[in-house]
Write a protein that holds these residues in place. Structure first.
Motif, PDB file in Angstrom:
ATOM      1  N   PHE A  26       2.854  -9.647  22.951  1.00 36.15           N
ATOM      2  CA  PHE A  26       1.895  -8.652  22.462  1.00 36.15           C
ATOM      3  C   PHE A  26       2.596  -7.304  22.269  1.00 36.15           C
ATOM      4  O   PHE A  26       2.202  -6.282  22.813  1.00 36.15           O
ATOM      5  CB  PHE A  26       0.715  -8.539  23.422  1.00 36.15           C
ATOM      6  N   TYR A  27       3.632  -7.339  21.469  1.00 35.49           N
ATOM      7  CA  TYR A  27       4.480  -6.172  21.231  1.00 35.49           C
ATOM      8  C   TYR A  27       3.702  -4.979  20.678  1.00 35.49           C
ATOM      9  O   TYR A  27       4.145  -3.852  20.774  1.00 35.49           O
ATOM     10  CB  TYR A  27       5.633  -6.536  20.282  1.00 35.49           C
ATOM     11  N   TRP A  28       2.561  -5.216  20.106  1.00 33.66           N
ATOM     12  CA  TRP A  28       1.763  -4.141  19.513  1.00 33.66           C
ATOM     13  C   TRP A  28       0.978  -3.357  20.577  1.00 33.66           C
ATOM     14  O   TRP A  28       0.482  -2.286  20.294  1.00 33.66           O
ATOM     15  CB  TRP A  28       0.799  -4.708  18.468  1.00 33.66           C
ATOM     16  N   LEU A 102     -10.683 -22.181  23.633  1.00 33.67           N
ATOM     17  CA  LEU A 102      -9.757 -21.089  23.909  1.00 33.67           C
ATOM     18  C   LEU A 102      -9.924 -20.029  22.836  1.00 33.67           C
ATOM     19  O   LEU A 102     -10.592 -20.253  21.827  1.00 33.67           O
ATOM     20  CB  LEU A 102      -8.294 -21.573  23.989  1.00 33.67           C
ATOM     21  N   LYS A 103      -9.324 -18.877  23.077  1.00 39.71           N
ATOM     22  CA  LYS A 103      -9.287 -17.788  22.099  1.00 39.71           C
ATOM     23  C   LYS A 103      -7.829 -17.449  21.851  1.00 39.71           C
ATOM     24  O   LYS A 103      -7.023 -17.460  22.778  1.00 39.71           O
ATOM     25  CB  LYS A 103     -10.014 -16.550  22.616  1.00 39.71           C
ATOM     26  N   CYS A 104      -7.513 -17.124  20.598  1.00 42.43           N
ATOM     27  CA  CYS A 104      -6.143 -16.755  20.255  1.00 42.43           C
ATOM     28  C   CYS A 104      -6.184 -15.585  19.278  1.00 42.43           C
ATOM     29  O   CYS A 104      -6.891 -15.650  18.260  1.00 42.43           O
ATOM     30  CB  CYS A 104      -5.418 -17.950  19.631  1.00 42.43           C
ATOM     31  N   LEU A 105      -5.442 -14.544  19.607  1.00 49.76           N
ATOM     32  CA  LEU A 105      -5.408 -13.382  18.728  1.00 49.76           C
ATOM     33  C   LEU A 105      -4.954 -13.777  17.321  1.00 49.76           C
ATOM     34  O   LEU A 105      -3.995 -14.542  17.166  1.00 49.76           O
ATOM     35  CB  LEU A 105      -4.474 -12.313  19.288  1.00 49.76           C
ATOM     36  N   SER A 106      -5.620 -13.256  16.322  1.00 47.91           N
ATOM     37  CA  SER A 106      -5.339 -13.609  14.929  1.00 47.91           C
ATOM     38  C   SER A 106      -3.913 -13.273  14.528  1.00 47.91           C
ATOM     39  O   SER A 106      -3.306 -13.980  13.734  1.00 47.91           O
ATOM     40  CB  SER A 106      -6.319 -12.899  13.996  1.00 47.91           C
ATOM     41  N   ARG A 107      -3.369 -12.207  15.083  1.00 47.17           N
ATOM     42  CA  ARG A 107      -2.010 -11.821  14.700  1.00 47.17           C
ATOM     43  C   ARG A 107      -0.928 -12.555  15.489  1.00 47.17           C
ATOM     44  O   ARG A 107       0.250 -12.372  15.228  1.00 47.17           O
ATOM     45  CB  ARG A 107      -1.825 -10.317  14.782  1.00 47.17           C
ATOM     46  N   ASN A 108      -1.330 -13.421  16.408  1.00 38.72           N
ATOM     47  CA  ASN A 108      -0.369 -14.216  17.174  1.00 38.72           C
ATOM     48  C   ASN A 108      -0.111 -15.522  16.407  1.00 38.72           C
ATOM     49  O   ASN A 108      -0.519 -16.607  16.803  1.00 38.72           O
ATOM     50  CB  ASN A 108      -0.900 -14.487  18.584  1.00 38.72           C
ATOM     51  N   HIS A 109       0.591 -15.398  15.304  1.00 37.37           N
ATOM     52  CA  HIS A 109       0.781 -16.505  14.364  1.00 37.37           C
ATOM     53  C   HIS A 109       1.511 -17.695  14.993  1.00 37.37           C
ATOM     54  O   HIS A 109       1.187 -18.847  14.691  1.00 37.37           O
ATOM     55  CB  HIS A 109       1.523 -16.023  13.123  1.00 37.37           C
ATOM     56  N   GLU A 110       2.479 -17.444  15.840  1.00 35.98           N
ATOM     57  CA  GLU A 110       3.203 -18.544  16.486  1.00 35.98           C
ATOM     58  C   GLU A 110       2.279 -19.369  17.365  1.00 35.98           C
ATOM     59  O   GLU A 110       2.330 -20.602  17.356  1.00 35.98           O
ATOM     60  CB  GLU A 110       4.383 -18.019  17.296  1.00 35.98           C
ATOM     61  N   ALA A 111       1.433 -18.703  18.133  1.00 33.04           N
ATOM     62  CA  ALA A 111       0.507 -19.420  19.013  1.00 33.04           C
ATOM     63  C   ALA A 111      -0.513 -20.193  18.187  1.00 33.04           C
ATOM     64  O   ALA A 111      -0.822 -21.354  18.496  1.00 33.04           O
ATOM     65  CB  ALA A 111      -0.190 -18.455  19.961  1.00 33.04           C
TER      66      ALA A 111
END
Length: 139
Positions: A26-28, A102-111
């Motif tokens: 979560f570098y952002w 589960l939930k996954c952040l939209s910008r976490n493309h790798e996940a």
């Protein structure tokens, strides 16, 4: 590779892995707002399984069983791409009922790519300040 339930002696290593993984993934987000103690808060009341390689914790998954909800899945960056996430997911499937969520952040493309490869389906994108996908692993 060994997958087993977390024991109290694992907590220190898991705190460190969680902090380092979040800061890298979560570098952002501001890394100064992330702390080792967040692990305790973020996994409270969850069942946790760890992946062990050469007597070192290299990943973990936490599951809130009352809702069949996978809350956390983190793999040490040096061990990603080796199938550890898949093994932890297999363990989660053994202890949960379907559907699993589960939930996954939209910008976490790798996940997101990982989950879809594992058979998860996107259900709905929640458009908040930091949008995320609600996902399910169907029956």
């Amino acid at each position: 590779m060994q997958i087993r339930e977390m024991i109290p002696q694992d907590r220190k290593s898991l705190r460190k892995l969680y902090l380092e993984s979040r800061r890298r993934t979560f570098y952002w987000d501001d890394p100064l707002l992330m702390h080792e103690e967040d692990f305790d808060r973020d996994t409270q009341d969850e069942q946790i399984f760890v992946a062990i390689e050469q007597q070192q914790i290299v990943g973990f998954i936490s599951i809130y069983l009352p809702e069949n909800f996978i809350h956390c899945l983190f793999i040490h960056h040096e061990f990603q791409g080796l199938g550890i996430g898949h093994l932890l997911m297999q363990q989660a499937k053994k202890v949960t009922q379907r559907p699993i969520r589960l939930k996954c952040l939209s910008r976490n493309h790798e996940a997101l790519a990982f989950y879809e490869k594992e058979g998860w389906q996107k259900v709905h994108e929640v458009k908040l300040h930091d949008p995320y996908w609600e996902m399910i692993f169907p029956d």
